[in-house]
Design a protein around this motif. Structure first.
Motif, PDB file in Angstrom:
ATOM      1  N   GLN A  49       0.832  -1.204   0.000  1.00 15.88           N
ATOM      2  CA  GLN A  49       0.000   0.000   0.000  1.00 15.88           C
ATOM      3  C   GLN A  49       0.871   1.261   0.000  1.00 15.88           C
ATOM      4  O   GLN A  49       0.608   2.209  -0.736  1.00 15.88           O
ATOM      5  CB  GLN A  49      -0.915  -0.017   1.222  1.00 15.88           C
ATOM      6  CG  GLN A  49      -2.135   0.849   1.088  1.00 15.88           C
ATOM      7  CD  GLN A  49      -3.133   0.583   2.201  1.00 15.88           C
ATOM      8  OE1 GLN A  49      -2.839  -0.152   3.133  1.00 15.88           O
ATOM      9  NE2 GLN A  49      -4.288   1.178   2.084  1.00 15.88           N
ATOM     10  N   ARG A  50       1.920   1.262   0.812  1.00 13.29           N
ATOM     11  CA  ARG A  50       2.834   2.410   0.840  1.00 13.29           C
ATOM     12  C   ARG A  50       3.489   2.597  -0.518  1.00 13.29           C
ATOM     13  O   ARG A  50       3.656   3.718  -1.005  1.00 13.29           O
ATOM     14  CB  ARG A  50       3.911   2.204   1.904  1.00 13.29           C
ATOM     15  CG  ARG A  50       3.438   2.419   3.312  1.00 13.29           C
ATOM     16  CD  ARG A  50       4.600   2.598   4.277  1.00 13.29           C
ATOM     17  NE  ARG A  50       5.654   1.614   4.164  1.00 13.29           N
ATOM     18  CZ  ARG A  50       5.739   0.489   4.842  1.00 13.29           C
ATOM     19  NH1 ARG A  50       4.816   0.180   5.736  1.00 13.29           N
ATOM     20  NH2 ARG A  50       6.743  -0.340   4.677  1.00 13.29           N
ATOM     21  N   ASN A  51       3.862   1.470  -1.153  1.00 14.23           N
ATOM     22  CA  ASN A  51       4.505   1.536  -2.462  1.00 14.23           C
ATOM     23  C   ASN A  51       3.546   2.101  -3.507  1.00 14.23           C
ATOM     24  O   ASN A  51       3.954   2.909  -4.343  1.00 14.23           O
ATOM     25  CB  ASN A  51       4.982   0.143  -2.872  1.00 14.23           C
ATOM     26  CG  ASN A  51       6.273   0.204  -3.637  1.00 14.23           C
ATOM     27  OD1 ASN A  51       6.950   1.218  -3.632  1.00 14.23           O
ATOM     28  ND2 ASN A  51       6.619  -0.875  -4.300  1.00 14.23           N
ATOM     29  N   VAL A  55       4.213   5.496  -5.647  1.00 12.81           N
ATOM     30  CA  VAL A  55       4.212   5.530  -7.118  1.00 12.81           C
ATOM     31  C   VAL A  55       3.206   6.570  -7.611  1.00 12.81           C
ATOM     32  O   VAL A  55       3.503   7.352  -8.533  1.00 12.81           O
ATOM     33  CB  VAL A  55       3.887   4.126  -7.683  1.00 12.81           C
ATOM     34  CG1 VAL A  55       3.568   4.190  -9.163  1.00 12.81           C
ATOM     35  CG2 VAL A  55       5.048   3.188  -7.441  1.00 12.81           C
ATOM     36  N   ALA A  56       2.025   6.593  -6.987  1.00 10.66           N
ATOM     37  CA  ALA A  56       1.012   7.580  -7.389  1.00 10.66           C
ATOM     38  C   ALA A  56       1.515   8.994  -7.135  1.00 10.66           C
ATOM     39  O   ALA A  56       1.289   9.905  -7.947  1.00 10.66           O
ATOM     40  CB  ALA A  56      -0.283   7.329  -6.627  1.00 10.66           C
ATOM     41  N   GLN A  57       2.211   9.182  -6.022  1.00 15.89           N
ATOM     42  CA  GLN A  57       2.747  10.505  -5.672  1.00 15.89           C
ATOM     43  C   GLN A  57       3.788  10.954  -6.692  1.00 15.89           C
ATOM     44  O   GLN A  57       3.786  12.099  -7.134  1.00 15.89           O
ATOM     45  CB  GLN A  57       3.367  10.443  -4.269  1.00 15.89           C
ATOM     46  CG  GLN A  57       3.654  11.771  -3.655  1.00 15.89           C
ATOM     47  CD  GLN A  57       2.422  12.388  -3.041  1.00 15.89           C
ATOM     48  OE1 GLN A  57       1.370  11.786  -2.997  1.00 15.89           O
ATOM     49  NE2 GLN A  57       2.547  13.606  -2.593  1.00 15.89           N
TER      50      GLN A  57
END
Length: 122
Positions: A49-51, A55-57
């Motif tokens: 989830q953090r990854n 990536v979206a950021q």
């Protein structure tokens, strides 16, 4: 018959328990909602989830950067067009002043000479 009354009682019991006051608060602020227990690990997320958020950021930041660059190039293009227009206007005014003083044929000769010098110097 007891099974039907048994089903309805548990459904009503949690609603009644939530509605009932828990007693007087120690600090005297009864209007505040009751606090929950502190759970330091409750907000932690998984690596996947953090990854995904990372990536979206990065994708969002890249898009923002691209949009800013497009906006800046458009602004620079407009500024350059304004400067060129002002330079052409100043040149035209200068030639008009010269034309008021000089003969037309001499002015044409000077223009041609200036253009040759510009080509040589550039």
């Amino acid at each position: 018959m007891s099974a039907t009354t048994g089903d309805s009682v548990p459904a009503a019991a949690p609603a009644e328990a939530a509605a009932m006051p828990q007693g007087m608060r120690k600090n005297g602020k009864q209007w505040l909602p009751p606090k929950k227990a502190f759970r330091p690990t409750a907000g932690l997320t998984s690596y996947e989830q953090r990854n995904k958020t990372r990536v979206a950021q990065t994708a969002m930041k890249a898009k923002e950067k691209e949009m800013k660059e497009e906006k800046e190039t458009e602004r620079k293009r407009r500024v350059q067009a304004i400067k060129e227009k002002q330079a052409a206007k100043a040149e035209k005014e200068r030639y008009e002043l010269l034309a008021a003083k000089m003969h037309k044929k001499r002015l044409d000769r000077l223009k041609r000479k200036e253009k040759r010098n510009k080509m040589i110097n550039s």
